[in-house]
Design an enzyme around this catalytic site. Structure first.
Site, PDB file in Angstrom:
ATOM      1  N   TYR A 177      15.295  -5.317  14.744  1.00  0.00           N
ATOM      2  CA  TYR A 177      14.868  -5.782  13.123  1.00  0.00           C
ATOM      3  C   TYR A 177      15.707  -6.587  12.567  1.00  0.00           C
ATOM      4  O   TYR A 177      15.672  -6.783  11.666  1.00  0.00           O
ATOM      5  CB  TYR A 177      14.753  -3.985  13.039  1.00  0.00           C
ATOM      6  CG  TYR A 177      14.625  -3.882  11.401  1.00  0.00           C
ATOM      7  CD1 TYR A 177      13.090  -4.192  10.962  1.00  0.00           C
ATOM      8  CD2 TYR A 177      15.566  -3.992  10.470  1.00  0.00           C
ATOM      9  CE1 TYR A 177      13.188  -3.553   9.201  1.00  0.00           C
ATOM     10  CE2 TYR A 177      15.538  -3.375   9.746  1.00  0.00           C
ATOM     11  CZ  TYR A 177      14.467  -3.611   8.805  1.00  0.00           C
ATOM     12  OH  TYR A 177      14.042  -2.592   7.477  1.00  0.00           O
TER      13      TYR A 177
ATOM     14  N   THR B  60       0.686  -0.937  -0.246  1.00  0.00           N
ATOM     15  CA  THR B  60      -0.274  -0.176   0.280  1.00  0.00           C
ATOM     16  C   THR B  60       0.986   1.028  -0.161  1.00  0.00           C
ATOM     17  O   THR B  60       0.351   2.408  -0.115  1.00  0.00           O
ATOM     18  CB  THR B  60      -0.894  -0.007   1.196  1.00  0.00           C
ATOM     19  OG1 THR B  60      -0.334   0.191   2.634  1.00  0.00           O
ATOM     20  CG2 THR B  60      -1.420  -1.483   1.231  1.00  0.00           C
TER      21      THR B  60
HETATM   22  N1  LIG Z   1      12.598   2.072   3.967  1.00  0.00           N
HETATM   23  C1  LIG Z   1      13.828   1.245   4.123  1.00  0.00           C
HETATM   24  O1  LIG Z   1      14.667   2.123   4.310  1.00  0.00           O
HETATM   25  C2  LIG Z   1      13.790  -0.230   3.995  1.00  0.00           C
HETATM   26  C3  LIG Z   1      15.044  -0.740   3.530  1.00  0.00           C
HETATM   27  C4  LIG Z   1      15.265  -1.920   4.310  1.00  0.00           C
HETATM   28  C5  LIG Z   1      14.733  -2.809   3.743  1.00  0.00           C
HETATM   29  N2  LIG Z   1      13.014  -2.343   4.268  1.00  0.00           N
HETATM   30  C6  LIG Z   1      12.209  -2.883   4.168  1.00  0.00           C
HETATM   31  O2  LIG Z   1      11.171  -2.959   3.579  1.00  0.00           O
HETATM   32  C7  LIG Z   1       9.886  -3.089   3.628  1.00  0.00           C
HETATM   33  C8  LIG Z   1       8.818  -2.402   2.605  1.00  0.00           C
HETATM   34  O3  LIG Z   1       9.313  -1.378   3.687  1.00  0.00           O
HETATM   35  P1  LIG Z   1       8.775   0.019   2.836  1.00  0.00           P
HETATM   36  O4  LIG Z   1      10.282   1.240   3.532  1.00  0.00           O
HETATM   37  O5  LIG Z   1       8.369  -0.177   2.343  1.00  0.00           O
HETATM   38  O6  LIG Z   1       7.836   1.221   4.486  1.00  0.00           O
HETATM   39  P2  LIG Z   1       6.415   0.962   4.569  1.00  0.00           P
HETATM   40  O7  LIG Z   1       6.232   2.788   3.233  1.00  0.00           O
HETATM   41  O8  LIG Z   1       5.612   1.664   5.877  1.00  0.00           O
HETATM   42  O9  LIG Z   1       5.322  -0.205   4.130  1.00  0.00           O
HETATM   43  C9  LIG Z   1       5.258  -0.681   4.429  1.00  0.00           C
HETATM   44  C10 LIG Z   1       4.656  -2.205   4.075  1.00  0.00           C
HETATM   45  O10 LIG Z   1       3.736  -2.935   5.240  1.00  0.00           O
HETATM   46  C11 LIG Z   1       2.340  -2.955   5.005  1.00  0.00           C
HETATM   47  N3  LIG Z   1       2.913  -3.544   6.875  1.00  0.00           N
HETATM   48  C12 LIG Z   1       2.863  -3.141   7.897  1.00  0.00           C
HETATM   49  N4  LIG Z   1       2.634  -3.996   9.088  1.00  0.00           N
HETATM   50  C13 LIG Z   1       1.488  -5.128   8.696  1.00  0.00           C
HETATM   51  C14 LIG Z   1       1.091  -6.255   8.742  1.00  0.00           C
HETATM   52  N5  LIG Z   1       1.179  -6.475  10.018  1.00  0.00           N
HETATM   53  N6  LIG Z   1       0.133  -6.499   7.768  1.00  0.00           N
HETATM   54  C15 LIG Z   1       0.181  -6.269   6.711  1.00  0.00           C
HETATM   55  N7  LIG Z   1       0.641  -5.704   6.246  1.00  0.00           N
HETATM   56  C16 LIG Z   1       1.579  -5.158   7.049  1.00  0.00           C
HETATM   57  C17 LIG Z   1       1.839  -1.449   5.977  1.00  0.00           C
HETATM   58  O11 LIG Z   1       0.671  -1.100   5.487  1.00  0.00           O
HETATM   59  P3  LIG Z   1       0.072  -0.433   6.398  1.00  0.00           P
HETATM   60  O12 LIG Z   1       0.437   1.051   6.163  1.00  0.00           O
HETATM   61  O13 LIG Z   1      -1.469  -0.113   6.318  1.00  0.00           O
HETATM   62  O14 LIG Z   1       0.272  -0.339   8.131  1.00  0.00           O
HETATM   63  C18 LIG Z   1       2.589  -1.325   3.728  1.00  0.00           C
HETATM   64  O15 LIG Z   1       1.601  -0.446   3.485  1.00  0.00           O
HETATM   65  C19 LIG Z   1      10.184  -4.084   5.075  1.00  0.00           C
HETATM   66  O16 LIG Z   1      10.227  -5.013   5.071  1.00  0.00           O
HETATM   67  C20 LIG Z   1      11.022  -3.003   5.789  1.00  0.00           C
HETATM   68  O17 LIG Z   1      11.542  -3.579   6.425  1.00  0.00           O
HETATM   69  C21 LIG Z   1      13.081  -0.459   4.218  1.00  0.00           C
END
Ligand SMILES: NC(=O)c1ccc[n+]([C@@H]2O[C@H](COP(=O)([O-])OP(=O)(O)OC[C@H]3O[C@@H](n4cnc5c(N)ncnc54)[C@H](OP(=O)(O)O)[C@@H]3O)[C@@H](O)[C@H]2O)c1
Length: 245
Positions: A147, A12
């Protein structure tokens, strides 16, 4: 040829959303999940008719069961799964509470583990599972202990699944993003000032001179979901602009 059907957990906002948008641009059919109705509605209205949204909390096993049933009813089988839903909340090792430990592990690892397990029955042969981990697995950052553990667990799972699921034609590979500008920072409770300091630091110290964006991750995920990566197993693509060099 029929368009490939891909499930993206946490599609999302941020990286998952950028991947959904990119895949749709290449004529994939995409099913996204999230746990916040408002974010899901906004994403679906922007992505259009090639996207299908399902509210589903990945930390709940019964919700994952419902998700699989729902996807099976609407689409039958799927070609790929991007296991992306995740949270980050910074905390020193000493002050990490049981609640934070459980929340992080339940979403980032347990949820991912059972999502893959429960989708096996509708993953085609061949099909692709892509895991979203992080550079924290191989480069230490303070205040990320739980994490980091959740992401390291996910990476180790990839190895085993590539052996156990080989007969079913399911391959598992990993994307490992560096610090990426996304809503995760705000959701983690960081102040605007702390976020801008973090992003400035990683822009200034990166060989590419800027922060990684979710749109940088999307083509790599598409590659791993597509037939271009049919022979890859447990490959990890580090997408960090060279910050960990
Ligand atoms: N951004 C970074 O720096 C970074 C770096 C390395 C890895 N990552 C990884 O990339 C992935 C995506 O992160 P992002 O940066 O794109 O963050 P984000 O924009 O917060 O996206 C996270 C997504 O996961 C969903 N989510 C969270 N908890 C959930 C749950 N219990 N059930 C179902 N959906 C859930 C969120 O939905 P809601 O909004 O509805 O909660 C959102 O769609 C994560 O696994 C993160 O650890 C991110």
């Amino acid at each position: 040829m029929d368009s490939k059907k891909i499930v993206i957990t946490g599609g999302t906002t941020g990286i998952g959303y950028a991947c959904a948008e990119y895949l749709i641009g290449l004529n994939y059919q995409v099913i996204i999940t999230g746990r916040t109705q408002e974010n899901l509605d906004r994403a679906i209205s922007k992505l259009g008719h090639q996207a299908f949204g399902i509210l589903s909390d990945t930390s709940s096993l019964s919700a994952i069961d419902d998700l699989v049933l729902n996807v099976k009813k609407e689409f039958g089988t799927i070609d790929g799964l991007f296991v992306n839903a995740g949270i980050f909340k910074g905390s020193s090792f000493e002050s990490t509470s049981e609640a934070l430990f459980d929340d992080t592990m339940n979403i980032n690892f347990k949820g991912a583990f059972f999502t893959i397990q429960k989708f096996i029955s509708i993953l085609k042969n061949p099909s692709s599972v892509v895991l979203n981990t992080s550079i924290v697995v191989f480069k230490a950052f303070a205040n990320t202990s739980v994490y980091t553990a959740s992401k390291a667990a996910l990476e180790s799972l990839s190895q085993v699944l590539n052996i156990e699921l080989a007969d079913r034609g399911i391959r598992v590979n990993v994307v490992s993003p560096g610090v990426t500008e996304s809503p995760i920072q705000k959701k983690s409770g960081m102040t605007d000032e702390a976020i801008s300091n973090l992003l400035e630091h990683f822009s200034a110290t990166s060989p590419i001179g800027r922060i990684v964006q979710p749109t940088d991750i999307a083509p790599m995920v598409e590659f791993l979901l597509s037939d271009k990566s049919l022979v890859l197993r447990n490959e990890k693509i580090v997408i960090d602009g060279g910050t960990t060099l």
